[in-house]
Design a protein around this motif. Structure first.
Motif, PDB file in Angstrom:
ATOM      1  N   VAL A  12      -3.482  -6.520   8.601  1.00 50.55           N
ATOM      2  CA  VAL A  12      -3.710  -5.044   8.473  1.00 50.55           C
ATOM      3  C   VAL A  12      -3.382  -4.421   9.958  1.00 50.55           C
ATOM      4  O   VAL A  12      -3.389  -4.994  11.219  1.00 50.55           O
ATOM      5  CB  VAL A  12      -5.292  -4.900   8.467  1.00 50.55           C
ATOM      6  N   ASP A  13      -2.939  -3.042  10.095  1.00 45.77           N
ATOM      7  CA  ASP A  13      -2.883  -2.350  11.225  1.00 45.77           C
ATOM      8  C   ASP A  13      -3.462  -1.072  10.881  1.00 45.77           C
ATOM      9  O   ASP A  13      -2.829  -0.110  10.199  1.00 45.77           O
ATOM     10  CB  ASP A  13      -1.445  -2.164  11.521  1.00 45.77           C
ATOM     11  N   PHE A  14      -4.592  -0.670  11.377  1.00 48.75           N
ATOM     12  CA  PHE A  14      -5.171   0.609  11.444  1.00 48.75           C
ATOM     13  C   PHE A  14      -4.939   1.498  12.221  1.00 48.75           C
ATOM     14  O   PHE A  14      -5.388   2.829  12.176  1.00 48.75           O
ATOM     15  CB  PHE A  14      -6.830   0.480  11.522  1.00 48.75           C
ATOM     16  N   ARG A  15      -3.924   1.219  13.236  1.00 49.94           N
ATOM     17  CA  ARG A  15      -3.186   2.074  14.094  1.00 49.94           C
ATOM     18  C   ARG A  15      -4.394   2.861  15.302  1.00 49.94           C
ATOM     19  O   ARG A  15      -4.522   3.913  15.034  1.00 49.94           O
ATOM     20  CB  ARG A  15      -2.435   3.129  13.519  1.00 49.94           C
ATOM     21  N   GLY A  16      -5.464   1.837  15.581  1.00 49.85           N
ATOM     22  CA  GLY A  16      -6.643   2.689  16.232  1.00 49.85           C
ATOM     23  C   GLY A  16      -7.493   3.322  15.453  1.00 49.85           C
ATOM     24  O   GLY A  16      -8.538   4.167  15.914  1.00 49.85           O
ATOM     25  N   GLN A  17      -7.544   3.532  13.911  1.00 45.91           N
ATOM     26  CA  GLN A  17      -8.232   4.370  13.365  1.00 45.91           C
ATOM     27  C   GLN A  17      -9.187   3.509  12.355  1.00 45.91           C
ATOM     28  O   GLN A  17      -8.848   2.244  12.462  1.00 45.91           O
ATOM     29  CB  GLN A  17      -7.501   5.239  12.346  1.00 45.91           C
ATOM     30  N   GLY A  18     -10.086   4.118  11.778  1.00 47.48           N
ATOM     31  CA  GLY A  18     -10.794   3.256  10.799  1.00 47.48           C
ATOM     32  C   GLY A  18      -9.995   2.969   9.570  1.00 47.48           C
ATOM     33  O   GLY A  18      -9.133   3.499   9.158  1.00 47.48           O
ATOM     34  N   GLY A  19     -10.672   2.165   8.683  1.00 46.30           N
ATOM     35  CA  GLY A  19      -9.983   1.746   7.357  1.00 46.30           C
ATOM     36  C   GLY A  19     -10.664   0.728   6.811  1.00 46.30           C
ATOM     37  O   GLY A  19     -11.675   0.072   7.415  1.00 46.30           O
ATOM     38  N   PHE A  20     -10.122   0.174   5.780  1.00 43.71           N
ATOM     39  CA  PHE A  20     -10.469  -1.103   5.080  1.00 43.71           C
ATOM     40  C   PHE A  20      -9.241  -1.906   4.544  1.00 43.71           C
ATOM     41  O   PHE A  20      -8.262  -1.404   4.295  1.00 43.71           O
ATOM     42  CB  PHE A  20     -11.547  -0.848   4.068  1.00 43.71           C
ATOM     43  N   ALA A  21      -9.565  -3.114   4.263  1.00 45.31           N
ATOM     44  CA  ALA A  21      -8.436  -4.068   3.748  1.00 45.31           C
ATOM     45  C   ALA A  21      -9.246  -4.683   2.641  1.00 45.31           C
ATOM     46  O   ALA A  21     -10.374  -5.023   2.689  1.00 45.31           O
ATOM     47  CB  ALA A  21      -7.634  -4.798   4.522  1.00 45.31           C
ATOM     48  N   LEU A  22      -8.602  -5.074   1.472  1.00 43.16           N
ATOM     49  CA  LEU A  22      -8.947  -5.748   0.332  1.00 43.16           C
ATOM     50  C   LEU A  22      -8.096  -6.893  -0.208  1.00 43.16           C
ATOM     51  O   LEU A  22      -6.766  -6.878  -0.408  1.00 43.16           O
ATOM     52  CB  LEU A  22      -9.161  -4.772  -0.820  1.00 43.16           C
ATOM     53  N   ALA A  23      -8.679  -7.834  -0.383  1.00 42.44           N
ATOM     54  CA  ALA A  23      -7.879  -9.168  -0.986  1.00 42.44           C
ATOM     55  C   ALA A  23      -8.663  -9.395  -2.214  1.00 42.44           C
ATOM     56  O   ALA A  23      -9.871  -9.500  -2.278  1.00 42.44           O
ATOM     57  CB  ALA A  23      -7.920 -10.350  -0.278  1.00 42.44           C
ATOM     58  N   GLU A  24      -8.011  -9.473  -3.347  1.00 44.95           N
ATOM     59  CA  GLU A  24      -8.713  -9.822  -4.768  1.00 44.95           C
ATOM     60  C   GLU A  24      -8.028 -10.754  -5.630  1.00 44.95           C
ATOM     61  O   GLU A  24      -6.766 -11.288  -5.299  1.00 44.95           O
ATOM     62  CB  GLU A  24      -8.529  -8.444  -5.646  1.00 44.95           C
ATOM     63  N   ARG A  25      -8.850 -11.731  -6.057  1.00 44.26           N
ATOM     64  CA  ARG A  25      -8.278 -12.771  -6.694  1.00 44.26           C
ATOM     65  C   ARG A  25      -9.133 -13.003  -8.067  1.00 44.26           C
ATOM     66  O   ARG A  25     -10.515 -12.759  -8.034  1.00 44.26           O
ATOM     67  CB  ARG A  25      -8.576 -14.038  -5.922  1.00 44.26           C
ATOM     68  N   ASN A  26      -8.585 -13.129  -9.130  1.00 41.22           N
ATOM     69  CA  ASN A  26      -9.179 -13.313 -10.226  1.00 41.22           C
ATOM     70  C   ASN A  26      -9.469 -14.740 -10.504  1.00 41.22           C
ATOM     71  O   ASN A  26      -8.832 -15.657 -10.223  1.00 41.22           O
ATOM     72  CB  ASN A  26      -8.436 -12.879 -11.802  1.00 41.22           C
ATOM     73  N   LEU A  27     -10.826 -15.188 -10.802  1.00 40.08           N
ATOM     74  CA  LEU A  27     -11.286 -16.683 -10.991  1.00 40.08           C
ATOM     75  C   LEU A  27     -11.917 -16.783 -12.441  1.00 40.08           C
ATOM     76  O   LEU A  27     -12.556 -15.927 -12.730  1.00 40.08           O
ATOM     77  CB  LEU A  27     -12.382 -17.125 -10.083  1.00 40.08           C
TER      78      LEU A  27
END
Length: 81
Positions: A12-27
């Protein structure tokens, strides 16, 4: 590489700003009434909220853990939820 072999990398690179990252996996498994989830984690991020969710296929039931101001470990650390 995790302490136990191959892992998943999320860059991830939010470039000094806020944000979120998501990883998803079906089980395809049934979660018992009493359980714990554990995994190995390391990151080079400032403190931020960490959320882990399990959701049924319909998206109607969610099991959710939120750790506000989570301190990302610089070295491999076992996280238990």
């Amino acid at each position: 590489k995790t302490p136990y072999g191959a892992g998943h990398r999320l860059a991830v690179d939010f470039r000094g700003q806020g944000g979120f990252a998501l990883a998803e996996r079906n089980l395809n498994w049934t979660v018992p009434d009493n359980f714990e989830i554990s995994f190995w984690l390391k990151g080079a991020l400032p403190n931020n909220d960490f959320e882990f969710k399990l959701m049924d296929p319909a998206g109607t039931t969610v099991w959710w853990v939120k750790r506000p101001a989570f301190g990302w470990p610089r070295d491999w650390t076992r996280v238990v939820l």
